[in-house]
Design an enzyme around this catalytic site. Structure first.
Site, PDB file in Angstrom:
ATOM      1  N   HIS A  64       0.881  -1.186   0.000  1.00 42.90           N
ATOM      2  CA  HIS A  64       0.000   0.000   0.000  1.00 42.90           C
ATOM      3  C   HIS A  64       0.912   1.228   0.000  1.00 42.90           C
ATOM      4  O   HIS A  64       1.730   1.404  -0.896  1.00 42.90           O
ATOM      5  CB  HIS A  64      -0.924  -0.111   1.224  1.00 42.90           C
ATOM      6  CG  HIS A  64      -2.075   0.842   1.271  1.00 42.90           C
ATOM      7  ND1 HIS A  64      -2.414   1.700   0.254  1.00 42.90           N
ATOM      8  CD2 HIS A  64      -3.000   1.083   2.263  1.00 42.90           C
ATOM      9  CE1 HIS A  64      -3.482   2.413   0.594  1.00 42.90           C
ATOM     10  NE2 HIS A  64      -3.853   2.062   1.817  1.00 42.90           N
ATOM     11  N   LYS A 112       8.534  -9.035  -7.232  1.00 42.55           N
ATOM     12  CA  LYS A 112       7.502  -8.007  -7.358  1.00 42.55           C
ATOM     13  C   LYS A 112       8.195  -6.668  -7.223  1.00 42.55           C
ATOM     14  O   LYS A 112       8.920  -6.442  -6.252  1.00 42.55           O
ATOM     15  CB  LYS A 112       6.483  -8.166  -6.239  1.00 42.55           C
ATOM     16  CG  LYS A 112       5.135  -8.449  -6.816  1.00 42.55           C
ATOM     17  CD  LYS A 112       4.007  -8.359  -5.889  1.00 42.55           C
ATOM     18  CE  LYS A 112       2.769  -8.763  -6.682  1.00 42.55           C
ATOM     19  NZ  LYS A 112       1.634  -8.946  -5.835  1.00 42.55           N
ATOM     20  N   VAL A 113       8.033  -5.816  -8.183  1.00 43.35           N
ATOM     21  CA  VAL A 113       8.725  -4.533  -8.137  1.00 43.35           C
ATOM     22  C   VAL A 113       7.740  -3.461  -7.679  1.00 43.35           C
ATOM     23  O   VAL A 113       6.715  -3.221  -8.339  1.00 43.35           O
ATOM     24  CB  VAL A 113       9.341  -4.177  -9.507  1.00 43.35           C
ATOM     25  CG1 VAL A 113      10.122  -2.878  -9.410  1.00 43.35           C
ATOM     26  CG2 VAL A 113      10.247  -5.314  -9.976  1.00 43.35           C
ATOM     27  N   HIS A 135      -1.692  -2.272  -9.769  1.00 43.48           N
ATOM     28  CA  HIS A 135      -2.737  -1.734  -8.899  1.00 43.48           C
ATOM     29  C   HIS A 135      -3.902  -2.704  -8.872  1.00 43.48           C
ATOM     30  O   HIS A 135      -4.218  -3.314  -9.893  1.00 43.48           O
ATOM     31  CB  HIS A 135      -3.200  -0.363  -9.419  1.00 43.48           C
ATOM     32  CG  HIS A 135      -3.910   0.437  -8.384  1.00 43.48           C
ATOM     33  ND1 HIS A 135      -5.257   0.302  -8.146  1.00 43.48           N
ATOM     34  CD2 HIS A 135      -3.446   1.352  -7.505  1.00 43.48           C
ATOM     35  CE1 HIS A 135      -5.589   1.116  -7.161  1.00 43.48           C
ATOM     36  NE2 HIS A 135      -4.517   1.766  -6.755  1.00 43.48           N
ATOM     37  N   ASP A 192       2.729   5.783  -6.451  1.00 43.54           N
ATOM     38  CA  ASP A 192       3.939   5.779  -5.615  1.00 43.54           C
ATOM     39  C   ASP A 192       5.215   5.819  -6.443  1.00 43.54           C
ATOM     40  O   ASP A 192       6.276   6.150  -5.917  1.00 43.54           O
ATOM     41  CB  ASP A 192       3.948   4.542  -4.708  1.00 43.54           C
ATOM     42  CG  ASP A 192       2.852   4.629  -3.671  1.00 43.54           C
ATOM     43  OD1 ASP A 192       2.735   5.695  -3.038  1.00 43.54           O
ATOM     44  OD2 ASP A 192       2.099   3.653  -3.504  1.00 43.54           O
ATOM     45  N   ARG A 242      -3.450  11.773   3.334  1.00 44.75           N
ATOM     46  CA  ARG A 242      -4.590  10.848   3.358  1.00 44.75           C
ATOM     47  C   ARG A 242      -5.463  11.019   4.597  1.00 44.75           C
ATOM     48  O   ARG A 242      -6.613  10.551   4.630  1.00 44.75           O
ATOM     49  CB  ARG A 242      -4.081   9.418   3.183  1.00 44.75           C
ATOM     50  CG  ARG A 242      -5.133   8.343   2.968  1.00 44.75           C
ATOM     51  CD  ARG A 242      -6.094   8.576   1.807  1.00 44.75           C
ATOM     52  NE  ARG A 242      -5.496   8.529   0.476  1.00 44.75           N
ATOM     53  CZ  ARG A 242      -5.277   7.428  -0.253  1.00 44.75           C
ATOM     54  NH1 ARG A 242      -5.627   6.250   0.223  1.00 44.75           N
ATOM     55  NH2 ARG A 242      -4.739   7.503  -1.466  1.00 44.75           N
ATOM     56  N   ARG A 254     -18.711  -6.697   9.311  1.00 42.29           N
ATOM     57  CA  ARG A 254     -18.378  -7.989   9.911  1.00 42.29           C
ATOM     58  C   ARG A 254     -18.653  -9.079   8.875  1.00 42.29           C
ATOM     59  O   ARG A 254     -19.764  -9.613   8.812  1.00 42.29           O
ATOM     60  CB  ARG A 254     -19.242  -8.182  11.174  1.00 42.29           C
ATOM     61  CG  ARG A 254     -18.735  -9.144  12.228  1.00 42.29           C
ATOM     62  CD  ARG A 254     -18.594 -10.521  11.712  1.00 42.29           C
ATOM     63  NE  ARG A 254     -18.284 -11.485  12.750  1.00 42.29           N
ATOM     64  CZ  ARG A 254     -17.925 -12.728  12.490  1.00 42.29           C
ATOM     65  NH1 ARG A 254     -17.797 -13.141  11.231  1.00 42.29           N
ATOM     66  NH2 ARG A 254     -17.687 -13.568  13.466  1.00 42.29           N
TER      67      ARG A 254
HETATM   68  N1  COA Z   1       5.867  -6.418 -10.071  1.00 40.21           N
HETATM   69  C1  COA Z   1       5.896  -7.586 -10.727  1.00 40.21           C
HETATM   70  N2  COA Z   1       4.798  -8.297 -11.021  1.00 40.21           N
HETATM   71  C2  COA Z   1       3.610  -7.786 -10.645  1.00 40.21           C
HETATM   72  C3  COA Z   1       3.508  -6.559  -9.971  1.00 40.21           C
HETATM   73  C4  COA Z   1       4.687  -5.873  -9.690  1.00 40.21           C
HETATM   74  N3  COA Z   1       4.651  -4.716  -9.037  1.00 40.21           N
HETATM   75  N4  COA Z   1       2.214  -6.305  -9.724  1.00 40.21           N
HETATM   76  C5  COA Z   1       1.509  -7.315 -10.220  1.00 40.21           C
HETATM   77  N5  COA Z   1       2.369  -8.222 -10.775  1.00 40.21           N
HETATM   78  C6  COA Z   1       1.994  -9.473 -11.414  1.00 40.21           C
HETATM   79  C7  COA Z   1       1.840 -10.553 -10.356  1.00 40.21           C
HETATM   80  O1  COA Z   1       3.056 -11.188 -10.098  1.00 40.21           O
HETATM   81  C8  COA Z   1       0.825 -11.424 -10.987  1.00 40.21           C
HETATM   82  O2  COA Z   1       1.459 -12.190 -11.979  1.00 40.21           O
HETATM   83  P1  COA Z   1       1.047 -13.739 -12.189  1.00 40.21           P
HETATM   84  O3  COA Z   1      -0.387 -13.692 -12.619  1.00 40.21           O
HETATM   85  O4  COA Z   1       2.004 -14.189 -13.239  1.00 40.21           O
HETATM   86  O5  COA Z   1       1.226 -14.374 -10.843  1.00 40.21           O
HETATM   87  C9  COA Z   1      -0.114 -10.451 -11.716  1.00 40.21           C
HETATM   88  O6  COA Z   1       0.713  -9.312 -12.004  1.00 40.21           O
HETATM   89  C10 COA Z   1      -1.303 -10.030 -10.891  1.00 40.21           C
HETATM   90  O7  COA Z   1      -0.801  -9.497  -9.666  1.00 40.21           O
HETATM   91  P2  COA Z   1      -1.568  -9.527  -8.276  1.00 40.21           P
HETATM   92  O8  COA Z   1      -0.579  -9.219  -7.193  1.00 40.21           O
HETATM   93  O9  COA Z   1      -2.354 -10.776  -8.138  1.00 40.21           O
HETATM   94  O10 COA Z   1      -2.570  -8.354  -8.470  1.00 40.21           O
HETATM   95  P3  COA Z   1      -3.293  -7.607  -7.328  1.00 40.21           P
HETATM   96  O11 COA Z   1      -4.426  -6.891  -7.953  1.00 40.21           O
HETATM   97  O12 COA Z   1      -3.566  -8.471  -6.159  1.00 40.21           O
HETATM   98  O13 COA Z   1      -2.110  -6.628  -6.874  1.00 40.21           O
HETATM   99  C11 COA Z   1      -0.830  -4.919  -6.048  1.00 40.21           C
HETATM  100  C12 COA Z   1      -2.130  -5.287  -6.770  1.00 40.21           C
HETATM  101  C13 COA Z   1      -0.794  -3.400  -5.904  1.00 40.21           C
HETATM  102  C14 COA Z   1      -0.833  -5.561  -4.652  1.00 40.21           C
HETATM  103  C15 COA Z   1       0.378  -5.439  -6.872  1.00 40.21           C
HETATM  104  O14 COA Z   1       0.344  -4.881  -8.160  1.00 40.21           O
HETATM  105  C16 COA Z   1       1.686  -5.115  -6.178  1.00 40.21           C
HETATM  106  O15 COA Z   1       2.100  -5.842  -5.276  1.00 40.21           O
HETATM  107  N6  COA Z   1       2.368  -4.014  -6.581  1.00 40.21           N
HETATM  108  C17 COA Z   1       3.570  -3.577  -5.932  1.00 40.21           C
HETATM  109  C18 COA Z   1       3.245  -2.803  -4.657  1.00 40.21           C
HETATM  110  C19 COA Z   1       2.795  -1.407  -4.922  1.00 40.21           C
HETATM  111  O16 COA Z   1       3.372  -0.691  -5.720  1.00 40.21           O
HETATM  112  N7  COA Z   1       1.748  -0.993  -4.185  1.00 40.21           N
HETATM  113  C20 COA Z   1       1.191   0.346  -4.274  1.00 40.21           C
HETATM  114  C21 COA Z   1      -0.202   0.276  -4.818  1.00 40.21           C
HETATM  115  S1  COA Z   1      -0.851   1.900  -5.100  1.00 40.21           S
END
Ligand code: COA
Length: 381
Positions: free
Chosen positions: A222, A264-265, A270, A321, A346, A365
């Site tokens: 987040h 994960k980068v 999102h 971010d 925020r 809940r």
């Molecule tokens: N780097 C590399 N791969 C990524 C990625 C990232 N930042 N974000 C998503 N992916 C890939 C996942 O590995 C996954 O690949 P797969 O299907 O081959 O396993 C696919 O994209 C879907 O990702 P998932 O994590 O399931 O999507 P989500 O909707 O649950 O995730 C986040 C959303 C934000 C949690 C995710 O994109 C993330 O962890 N990003 C990095 C953290 C970040 O920048 N957060 C700030 C958000 S505003």
């Protein structure tokens, strides 16, 4: 309950109505109370946007003046809060300092147990006014510097930067900071806002809800992502003497390697936006201005290299971010202060949601699907 009924991570679940903001992933747009966020960022101060989030309308001249007077009156760091911060080690994460400060402000607040709309509005404005002093002081104490007293002749953003650095910043820098504060202010039912709404739904108090929200925001999935972006830049190595192209090539190679290792980068992807984050173009324009202002093309190179390599490999777009991390770095903030700045912004969205939740409350809940052992008897061991 059948496995398919479980909505892991509440993905795609609509849990309530809100009039605070509208996220439209199809058009990559974000509206605060009906206004496009990029227009607010271009035409408004953060104070005006805070007022809008709480009251539903932008202030007129007299309303803004009264509101600014109120905000300026709450800028000084409370001695009780300062004492508690001073008890924390300088190694404490600044998000822990923020969380603790908000908790202490709640315990010290004269309206602590009053959750009427009027009391909550007063608490929200108090937090909004006080947070810059907490964030600025915590950064300063980690660098062996003392508190800088606020200045009444400066607006919110200029004063925030003044208290952080003890130097007045040029208008371009103040403007870029103001843009970041507006873009970070609100984003519907994200994890921290939902946390605040869950806590509020039990009829707990506003400071408890904000304290919990800060805990949720801290995580790198987040708000903590803005810090993590800077760690990536640091890992690749920021070389001020390098050209844009050289930096971009190294960043590209770093990203290809990271993705090959299935990392994960942070700063990319999102949960809601799958074709790009509505806030990124406006924030990227602010970053570009800071890169030009500080004369740092190599930061541009690192930014482009990572973005291009991620796009080519996985078509995953940067989130808010990604540009804010390097923007705050260029302004001179240290990396652990990035997420606390996000908190200071925020707080406006969280408290708008807290008041909205209370106005039409229902205890939040959900249910869970049990998959542990079947019922069994306790036997002699
Ligand atoms: N780097 C590399 N791969 C990524 C990625 C990232 N930042 N974000 C998503 N992916 C890939 C996942 O590995 C996954 O690949 P797969 O299907 O081959 O396993 C696919 O994209 C879907 O990702 P998932 O994590 O399931 O999507 P989500 O909707 O649950 O995730 C986040 C959303 C934000 C949690 C995710 O994109 C993330 O962890 N990003 C990095 C953290 C970040 O920048 N957060 C700030 C958000 S505003």
């Amino acid at each position: 309950m059948a496995e398919q009924d479980v909505k892991k991570g509440l993905a795609g679940v609509v849990v309530d109505y809100t009039a605070v903001s509208k996220v439209n992933p199809e058009t990559n747009s974000l509206l605060y109370r009906g206004y496009p966020v990029h227009e607010l960022a271009a035409k408004c101060s953060f104070e005006e946007v805070a007022y809008l989030l709480w009251n539903g309308e932008l202030p007129d001249g007299a309303q803004l003046e009264a509101f600014s007077r109120r905000e300026k009156a709450g800028r000084v760091l409370d001695p009780g809060v300062k004492r508690v911060i001073d008890m924390l080690p300088e190694t404490a994460h600044p998000m822990d300092v923020c969380r603790t400060a908000v908790s202490v402000m709640g315990a010290l607040h004269p309206l602590a147990e009053d959750s009427s709309r009027e009391a909550n509005m007063a608490k929200a404005v108090d937090l909004f006014a006080a947070m810059p002093a907490v964030v600025a002081y915590d950064q300063r104490r980690r660098h062996g510097q003392d508190v800088v007293e606020p200045r009444d002749d400066l607006g919110y953003s200029a004063n925030f930067l003044w208290m952080a650095f003890g130097e007045e910043q040029v208008p371009e820098v103040v403007e870029a900071f103001n843009v970041s504060m507006i873009l970070y202010a609100e984003h519907s039912f994200n994890a921290s806002t939902f946390t605040a709404r869950v806590i509020t739904s039990t009829l707990s108090d506003l400071h408890s809800a904000v304290t919990g929200a800060i805990g949720a925001l801290k995580g790198p999935l987040h708000g903590g992502a803005n810090e993590a972006v800077m760690h990536t830049f640091d890992e690749i190595g920021i070389r001020q003497e390098e050209s844009l192209e050289e930096a971009a090539a190294r960043a590209k190679a770093w990203m290809e390697d990271a993705l090959a290792k299935k990392k994960k980068v942070m700063g990319f992807g999102h949960r809601v936006y799958k074709h790009g984050d509505s806030r990124v173009p406006t924030m990227k324009a602010a970053l570009d201005k800071m890169i030009a202002h500080y004369g740092r093309p190599e930061i541009h190179g690192l930014y482009n290299g990572l973005e291009q390599a991620m796009d080519e490999a996985k078509a995953i777009k940067p989130n808010m971010d990604y540009p804010t991390g390097p923007t705050y770095h260029l302004m001179g903030f240290d990396t652990p202060t990035f997420t606390p700045i996000f908190v200071a912004s925020r707080i406006t969205g969280w408290t708008a949601h807290i008041m909205e939740q209370l106005a039409a409350n229902s205890l939040i809940r959900p249910l869970s699907a049990y998959k542990g052992p079947e019922q069994r008897a306790v036997t002699a061991r």
